[in-house]
Design a protein around this motif. Structure first.
Motif, PDB file in Angstrom:
ATOM      1  N   ASN A 206      -5.020  -7.994  -4.890  1.00  0.00           N
ATOM      2  CA  ASN A 206      -4.452  -8.179  -6.222  1.00  0.00           C
ATOM      3  C   ASN A 206      -3.289  -9.167  -6.274  1.00  0.00           C
ATOM      4  O   ASN A 206      -2.565  -9.201  -7.254  1.00  0.00           O
ATOM      5  CB  ASN A 206      -4.004  -6.834  -6.789  1.00  0.00           C
ATOM      6  CG  ASN A 206      -3.061  -6.111  -5.866  1.00  0.00           C
ATOM      7  OD1 ASN A 206      -2.542  -6.688  -4.920  1.00  0.00           O
ATOM      8  ND2 ASN A 206      -2.837  -4.844  -6.133  1.00  0.00           N
ATOM      9  N   ALA A 207      -3.078  -9.947  -5.245  1.00  0.00           N
ATOM     10  CA  ALA A 207      -2.071 -11.008  -5.184  1.00  0.00           C
ATOM     11  C   ALA A 207      -0.635 -10.507  -5.291  1.00  0.00           C
ATOM     12  O   ALA A 207       0.258 -11.272  -5.591  1.00  0.00           O
ATOM     13  CB  ALA A 207      -2.339 -12.076  -6.243  1.00  0.00           C
ATOM     14  N   GLN A 208      -0.386  -9.216  -5.051  1.00  0.00           N
ATOM     15  CA  GLN A 208       0.983  -8.715  -5.011  1.00  0.00           C
ATOM     16  C   GLN A 208       1.614  -9.097  -3.683  1.00  0.00           C
ATOM     17  O   GLN A 208       0.928  -9.287  -2.685  1.00  0.00           O
ATOM     18  CB  GLN A 208       1.017  -7.197  -5.142  1.00  0.00           C
ATOM     19  CG  GLN A 208       0.734  -6.687  -6.520  1.00  0.00           C
ATOM     20  CD  GLN A 208       0.858  -5.172  -6.570  1.00  0.00           C
ATOM     21  OE1 GLN A 208       0.394  -4.478  -5.682  1.00  0.00           O
ATOM     22  NE2 GLN A 208       1.493  -4.673  -7.616  1.00  0.00           N
ATOM     23  N   ILE A 209       2.933  -9.177  -3.668  1.00  0.00           N
ATOM     24  CA  ILE A 209       3.644  -9.439  -2.423  1.00  0.00           C
ATOM     25  C   ILE A 209       3.858  -8.100  -1.725  1.00  0.00           C
ATOM     26  O   ILE A 209       4.346  -7.147  -2.325  1.00  0.00           O
ATOM     27  CB  ILE A 209       4.987 -10.141  -2.693  1.00  0.00           C
ATOM     28  CG1 ILE A 209       4.741 -11.492  -3.359  1.00  0.00           C
ATOM     29  CG2 ILE A 209       5.757 -10.327  -1.403  1.00  0.00           C
ATOM     30  CD1 ILE A 209       5.999 -12.210  -3.763  1.00  0.00           C
ATOM     31  N   LEU A 210       3.467  -8.034  -0.448  1.00  0.00           N
ATOM     32  CA  LEU A 210       3.549  -6.798   0.324  1.00  0.00           C
ATOM     33  C   LEU A 210       4.601  -6.916   1.415  1.00  0.00           C
ATOM     34  O   LEU A 210       4.754  -7.967   2.026  1.00  0.00           O
ATOM     35  CB  LEU A 210       2.199  -6.486   0.974  1.00  0.00           C
ATOM     36  CG  LEU A 210       1.005  -6.354   0.046  1.00  0.00           C
ATOM     37  CD1 LEU A 210      -0.268  -6.185   0.849  1.00  0.00           C
ATOM     38  CD2 LEU A 210       1.203  -5.192  -0.902  1.00  0.00           C
ATOM     39  N   ALA A 211       5.303  -5.825   1.664  1.00  0.00           N
ATOM     40  CA  ALA A 211       6.255  -5.731   2.770  1.00  0.00           C
ATOM     41  C   ALA A 211       5.805  -4.594   3.674  1.00  0.00           C
ATOM     42  O   ALA A 211       5.182  -3.631   3.224  1.00  0.00           O
ATOM     43  CB  ALA A 211       7.663  -5.456   2.246  1.00  0.00           C
ATOM     44  N   SER A 212       6.124  -4.689   4.943  1.00  0.00           N
ATOM     45  CA  SER A 212       5.714  -3.667   5.896  1.00  0.00           C
ATOM     46  C   SER A 212       6.587  -2.429   5.774  1.00  0.00           C
ATOM     47  O   SER A 212       7.781  -2.514   5.491  1.00  0.00           O
ATOM     48  CB  SER A 212       5.809  -4.209   7.322  1.00  0.00           C
ATOM     49  OG  SER A 212       5.510  -3.194   8.254  1.00  0.00           O
ATOM     50  N   SER A 213       5.990  -1.277   6.022  1.00  0.00           N
ATOM     51  CA  SER A 213       6.739  -0.019   6.049  1.00  0.00           C
ATOM     52  C   SER A 213       7.433   0.179   7.390  1.00  0.00           C
ATOM     53  O   SER A 213       8.234   1.088   7.535  1.00  0.00           O
ATOM     54  CB  SER A 213       5.793   1.156   5.791  1.00  0.00           C
ATOM     55  OG  SER A 213       4.885   1.284   6.867  1.00  0.00           O
TER      56      SER A 213
END
Length: 177
Positions: A33-40
């Motif tokens: 969905n083209a969202q920016i993801l960060a790692s947990s």
């Protein structure tokens, strides 16, 4: 707004450029969905969540009386932020935030996999011979075939040095400040 075509006619259709998503260190754009993801901070949890946490969302982890997993996940998340040079904020009424920051794990330094390659002709498969010409897929959770890894692996037996903490950008609040 009208634009001229090559033959001199006026048209109202214009080709718009692609919207460029800003690059933030330690993040990746979601394929779905083209969202920016960060790692947990936990690669296997990132895999379950669909490659990481969307930036700007809140993740609530509830812990039962007998578990210590939420504090461990907090350490992983904070250590990931420090490793990616993100500004961090830690507030707690239960524990002293400064002591929790001193207990953060150290990222494991991994060797680049570009120097090591598997030569299928040097070591032919004997049992599963029909699979030897197929494309090799990396099956480690949290990794991608593109070579860019979101997140780090951490060593819980070692803690972050005081110099690294001083160089990082973080704020603490314990309720008594």
């Amino acid at each position: 707004m009208a634009a001229l075509t090559s033959d001199g006619n006026v048209t109202s259709f214009q080709k718009k450029g692609r919207n460029r998503i800003p690059y933030i260190q330690g993040t990746r754009q979601s394929v779905q969905n083209a969202q920016i993801l960060a790692s947990s901070g936990v690669p296997s949890l990132d895999h379950v969540l669909g490659s990481g946490l969307p930036v700007g969302t809140i993740l609530l982890i509830e812990e039962d009386v007998f578990g210590t997993f939420s504090k461990l996940m907090l350490k992983y998340f904070l250590a990931e932020g420090i490793a990616c040079e993100h500004p961090s904020f830690l507030a707690s009424l239960d524990t002293i935030p400064k002591s929790l920051m001193k207990e953060l794990p150290v990222p494991i330094k991994t060797e680049s996999s570009s120097g090591t390659s598997i030569d299928s002709k040097a070591d032919p498969m004997t049992i599963a011979w029909r699979y030897q010409n197929m494309r090799q897929v990396q099956s480690i959770p949290g990794s991608t075939n593109s070579g860019t890894q979101l997140g780090h692996n951490f060593d819980l037996t070692q803690t972050i040095s005081a110099d690294e903490l001083e160089q990082s950008s973080y704020s603490l609040w314990s309720g008594s400040n």
